[in-house]
Design an enzyme around this catalytic site. Structure first.
Site, PDB file in Angstrom:
ATOM      1  N   THR B  50     -25.892 -32.392  45.124  1.00  0.00           N
ATOM      2  CA  THR B  50     -25.651 -31.024  44.637  1.00  0.00           C
ATOM      3  C   THR B  50     -25.262 -30.182  45.849  1.00  0.00           C
ATOM      4  O   THR B  50     -25.239 -30.683  46.967  1.00  0.00           O
ATOM      5  CB  THR B  50     -26.917 -30.412  44.014  1.00  0.00           C
ATOM      6  OG1 THR B  50     -27.810 -30.062  45.069  1.00  0.00           O
ATOM      7  CG2 THR B  50     -27.608 -31.368  43.079  1.00  0.00           C
ATOM      8  N   CYS B  51     -25.002 -28.896  45.610  1.00  0.00           N
ATOM      9  CA  CYS B  51     -24.600 -28.075  46.756  1.00  0.00           C
ATOM     10  C   CYS B  51     -25.734 -27.902  47.759  1.00  0.00           C
ATOM     11  O   CYS B  51     -25.503 -27.581  48.916  1.00  0.00           O
ATOM     12  CB  CYS B  51     -24.071 -26.729  46.285  1.00  0.00           C
ATOM     13  SG  CYS B  51     -25.065 -26.001  44.993  1.00  0.00           S
ATOM     14  N   ASN B  52     -26.956 -28.127  47.318  1.00  0.00           N
ATOM     15  CA  ASN B  52     -28.073 -27.951  48.253  1.00  0.00           C
ATOM     16  C   ASN B  52     -28.696 -29.239  48.766  1.00  0.00           C
ATOM     17  O   ASN B  52     -29.529 -29.213  49.659  1.00  0.00           O
ATOM     18  CB  ASN B  52     -29.167 -27.109  47.598  1.00  0.00           C
ATOM     19  CG  ASN B  52     -28.811 -25.645  47.622  1.00  0.00           C
ATOM     20  OD1 ASN B  52     -28.204 -25.181  48.591  1.00  0.00           O
ATOM     21  ND2 ASN B  52     -29.134 -24.935  46.573  1.00  0.00           N
ATOM     22  N   ARG B  53     -28.313 -30.355  48.190  1.00  0.00           N
ATOM     23  CA  ARG B  53     -28.939 -31.600  48.632  1.00  0.00           C
ATOM     24  C   ARG B  53     -28.101 -32.817  48.263  1.00  0.00           C
ATOM     25  O   ARG B  53     -27.327 -32.786  47.299  1.00  0.00           O
ATOM     26  CB  ARG B  53     -30.323 -31.754  48.023  1.00  0.00           C
ATOM     27  CG  ARG B  53     -30.306 -31.962  46.511  1.00  0.00           C
ATOM     28  CD  ARG B  53     -31.683 -32.257  45.972  1.00  0.00           C
ATOM     29  NE  ARG B  53     -32.526 -31.074  46.007  1.00  0.00           N
ATOM     30  CZ  ARG B  53     -33.600 -30.938  46.770  1.00  0.00           C
ATOM     31  NH1 ARG B  53     -33.982 -31.928  47.552  1.00  0.00           N
ATOM     32  NH2 ARG B  53     -34.310 -29.836  46.736  1.00  0.00           N
ATOM     33  N   SER B 110     -36.412 -27.031  44.854  1.00  0.00           N
ATOM     34  CA  SER B 110     -35.118 -26.342  44.906  1.00  0.00           C
ATOM     35  C   SER B 110     -35.155 -25.154  45.856  1.00  0.00           C
ATOM     36  O   SER B 110     -36.215 -24.614  46.156  1.00  0.00           O
ATOM     37  CB  SER B 110     -34.743 -25.826  43.521  1.00  0.00           C
ATOM     38  OG  SER B 110     -34.626 -26.892  42.642  1.00  0.00           O
ATOM     39  N   GLN B 117     -30.679 -25.484  37.062  1.00  0.00           N
ATOM     40  CA  GLN B 117     -29.486 -26.340  37.147  1.00  0.00           C
ATOM     41  C   GLN B 117     -29.812 -27.782  37.524  1.00  0.00           C
ATOM     42  O   GLN B 117     -29.116 -28.709  37.145  1.00  0.00           O
ATOM     43  CB  GLN B 117     -28.525 -25.800  38.212  1.00  0.00           C
ATOM     44  CG  GLN B 117     -27.938 -24.453  37.884  1.00  0.00           C
ATOM     45  CD  GLN B 117     -27.077 -24.518  36.637  1.00  0.00           C
ATOM     46  OE1 GLN B 117     -26.367 -25.483  36.416  1.00  0.00           O
ATOM     47  NE2 GLN B 117     -27.186 -23.512  35.799  1.00  0.00           N
ATOM     48  N   GLY B 190     -16.130   0.049  39.554  1.00  0.00           N
ATOM     49  CA  GLY B 190     -16.166  -0.460  40.923  1.00  0.00           C
ATOM     50  C   GLY B 190     -16.239  -1.971  40.879  1.00  0.00           C
ATOM     51  O   GLY B 190     -16.488  -2.552  39.818  1.00  0.00           O
ATOM     52  N   ALA B 191     -16.030  -2.592  42.022  1.00  0.00           N
ATOM     53  CA  ALA B 191     -16.004  -4.059  41.991  1.00  0.00           C
ATOM     54  C   ALA B 191     -16.704  -4.651  43.210  1.00  0.00           C
ATOM     55  O   ALA B 191     -16.072  -5.119  44.133  1.00  0.00           O
ATOM     56  CB  ALA B 191     -14.563  -4.541  41.897  1.00  0.00           C
ATOM     57  N   GLY B 192     -18.013  -4.601  43.174  1.00  0.00           N
ATOM     58  CA  GLY B 192     -18.788  -5.262  44.225  1.00  0.00           C
ATOM     59  C   GLY B 192     -19.204  -6.644  43.747  1.00  0.00           C
ATOM     60  O   GLY B 192     -19.060  -6.950  42.558  1.00  0.00           O
TER      61      GLY B 192
END
Lengths: 277, 431
Positions: B50-53, B110, B117, B190-192
């Site tokens: 995964t993106c973290n492991r 996680s 997820q 606005g668009a943050g």
């Protein structure tokens, strides 16, 4: 054991069962009960309702009339109606977390009834009336719906307060959303108001026929009319002035408060009417 | 029975994102890597990325294989030797490896505690390993048990409950105010980044309609192209406001863009229908005094962050419950694993068949003359021994090649399943 002993036992058992139910639903609401409490909740609710129905049947047989002739007889029937209505609501909407508050009301009505109810054997002839049957049935349905409406109104106000003041505790986590609580309260109120109106109209037709000394200024009757006007005003304000949420629900709670007082204090101490014995 | 399960993993505990992303395997890369890993080290294996492991679990075919060699091979597979070293990967064996995958599946390991997820990603890893025939009985059961742990965690604890990001907290609040988001509309001013994320989540939750207004119209158009919805001119916000139920403001402005009086006017126009305002701007875009207006629910970045903090603390208190589930499941897993031992299985198998024989003899013995009864005993014993002979010999023989090898375990498991012995494949978790 004879029917009379059975009634005595059930009269004690019912508040205990409702108390147990409230406790179980409270534990579940707080999320500290685990799977066992969740499994036990519903069967106990059904058992309580069945025991309650048995109690009502026994009373009807033993005293030769359905338990609708005194305010405390009405209260036990009301408790049963509220519990049954809750089962219906849970099945219909899938909202499981409002049970605690609704059953708490059923418990209160049953407790008061069990303490004060009397065994009435000799019924005045005028209570054997078909009109009375319609009057009581519609009033009971009305009271049940109004009680449920009040519970949902209270829950709405609790959740509204918590969301507004950024308190995200158990109430926030467990209750359904504001819109749903408001809708449920409103629907119950509309139905309840309609049934109460029917009950009042039948009552107004029936009372002068039966009681010679009947007065339109009887405190109970005046109280009832005030309550009816409060509900009528709330519903009209919603339609006419676009009142939403908090305001209408506070009004409906105030009306319920009056109704509860009228059922108990006015009935007991101030009025001769609805105390037939 | 000693378990030759090895796990090698890199995660946020051991390496920064720059290294973790170098070790990330796409589905295609996993499909290619698994057969090679089996060829080199494992009788069966599975790879979770995964993106973290990235974590590898496998049954070592040759006990002589060292952990360091596997680590180096894995790094080599991703051609990451220039950045990633063995110190960035953690090795675990036996029970520790089992516990690790259970921790991963439950979400306690996680980066965001209770991340929902992760279970999907474990499921994907399981499917990939199955498709490439890399699974054996141990890893098959391991993945099934992991999914079971994940499922139990979600149903028996509240570690996944409550939003843990500001944007999600806003969406959660919206669903506490409105019953059906599909009948509601939103406006993003606005668009943050947080504003965009909030809108994305709202869109994911099925918001009926949304509009975007930005001082630079092109930016709003780009967002609409990405998310859908429609663009509103920045100057026309006031006209749109009465018709929307959720307003997200994220504008860089020294003064309030929405004052109390204006909101009061809007509320009148919308017949006091609830209005949910999420003010992410710093300094704040909406007059905080508006909070006191009936049916106006106004939240700024601090009050949303407070929800997140509270939810994280609440999730933290659930960790001991999750750990209990993990320990229970590790014990259950080993009970199953130990049932796969060859010696006791053969004994149980013999006993099961012998019990059948005795039962049938007892039932039918009266049909035989007294003189023939000893003969009946003898003949049935012989038949049973003949039936037992081949499976028992085969099992013993494959056990000589290593009790924990894939073939032996598979045979033991099949035998247990066929003859209804405890621990057979029929007890798979329902996942």
């Amino acid at each position: 054991m004879g029917v009379h002993q059975a009634i005595d036992v059930l009269q004690l058992l019912l508040p205990v069962l409702y108390g147990g139910l409230v406790l179980l639903y409270a534990v579940s609401f707080l999320g500290v009960g685990g799977a066992r409490v969740e499994r036990l909740k519903f069967p106990l609710l059904i058992t309580t309702i069945l025991v309650h129905l048995l109690y009502l049947v026994f009373r009807t047989i033993a005293f030769d009339h359905p338990p609708i002739t005194s305010v405390f007889e009405i209260m036990t029937v009301l408790a049963a109606c509220i519990a049954i209505a809750y089962v219906y609501i849970e099945a219909r909407t899938g909202t499981r977390n409002t049970g605690l508050f609704i059953l708490l009301l059923a418990f209160l009505f049953q407790l008061i009834s069990s303490i004060f109810i009397k065994d009435i054997v000799d019924l005045p002839e005028y209570l054997h009336s078909l009109l009375l049957g319609f009057h009581v049935s519609s009033a009971l349905l009305g009271y049940t719906a109004i009680s449920l409406s009040a519970v949902y109104a209270l829950l709405y106000l609790m959740l509204y307060h918590d969301i507004k003041s950024s308190r995200f505790g158990v109430v926030y986590t467990r209750l359904p959303n504001l819109e749903m609580l408001e809708t449920m309260s409103h629907k119950a109120e509309v139905f309840g108001f309609f049934m109460l109106t029917v009950g009042i109209v039948i009552g107004l037709v029936w009372l002068p026929l039966v009681f010679e000394e009947f007065s339109y200024l009887d405190p109970k009757l005046v109280g009832t009319m005030v309550i009816w006007l409060l509900y009528a005003f709330g519903l009209a304000a919603k339609r006419r002035f676009g009142w939403q949420g908090r305001k209408t629900l506070i009004l409906s709670l105030v009306a319920f408060g009056f109704m509860f007082l009228s059922m108990t204090i006015i009935n007991l101490y101030l009025s001769r009417f609805h105390s037939f014995h | 029975m000693r378990m030759n399960l090895l796990s090698i993993g890199i995660s946020h505990h051991t390496a920064p994102v720059a290294l973790r992303e170098r070790m990330w395997f796409s589905d295609e890369e996993i499909r290619e890597a698994l057969p090679r890993l089996r060829e080199m080290f494992f009788s069966e294996c599975v790879l979770v990325s995964t993106c973290n492991r990235t974590e590898l679990y496998g049954m070592i075919a040759d006990p002589a294989v060292r952990e360091g060699v596997v680590k180096d091979f894995l790094i080599g597979l991703k051609a990451a030797r220039d950045a990633v070293g063995p110190e960035h990967l953690t090795g675990r064996v036996g029970g520790d490896a089992v516990e690790q995958i259970f921790r991963v599946a439950s979400g306690v390991d996680s980066m965001v505690l209770g991340d929902i997820q992760i279970l999907n990603q474990v499921k994907v890893a399981y499917d990939l390993a199955r498709d490439t025939d890399a699974l054996g009985p141990v890893t098959h059961r391991l993945m099934q048990s992991s999914l079971h742990v994940g499922k139990r965690t979600r149903s028996e604890t509240s570690i996944c409950e409550g939003a843990v990001s500001v944007s999600y907290a806003a969406v959660e609040l919206a669903s506490k105010i409105f019953a059906d988001l599909a009948r509601r509309s939103a406006l993003l001013v606005g668009a943050g980044e947080t504003g965009e994320l909030t809108l994305k989540h709202l869109s994911g939750k099925g918001i009926g309609d949304f509009k975007i207004a930005n001082r630079t119209r092109a930016k709003a158009e780009a967002l609409v192209a990405d998310l859908g919805g429609s663009v509103v001119e920045y100057e026309e916000i006031a006209a749109v406001l009465p018709s929307v139920d959720i307003v997200i403001t994220s504008v860089n402005s020294p003064t309030h863009i929405l004052g109390r009086e204006e909101i009061q006017r809007i509320m009148k126009q919308r017949s006091n229908d609830p209005l949910f305002i999420i003010d992410i701007g710093v300094p704040r875009n909406v007059d905080p005094a508006s909070k006191r207006i009936d049916n106006v629910f106004l939240y700024d970045i601090d009050s949303l962050s407070a929800i997140v903090d509270k939810n994280l603390t609440r999730r933290q208190t659930e960790v001991p419950k999750v750990n209990d589930i993990i320990q229970e499941e590790v014990a259950a897993y080993f009970e199953w694993y130990n049932s796969l031992q060859v010696g006791p299985t053969i004994q149980e198998f013999r006993n099961a068949i012998e019990a059948m024989r005795q039962e049938e003899v007892k039932k039918n013995i009266n049909r035989f003359a007294s003189a023939d009864r000893d003969l009946l005993e003898l003949v049935t014993r012989r038949i049973v021994n003949k039936i037992l002979h081949r499976p028992v010999t085969l099992l013993k023989k494959s056990a000589q090649n290593g009790a924990g090898n894939r073939e032996t375990l598979q045979r033991v498991e099949t035998l247990r399943e066929l003859f209804g012995m405890k621990g057979g494949g029929g007890e798979d978790h329902d996942v």
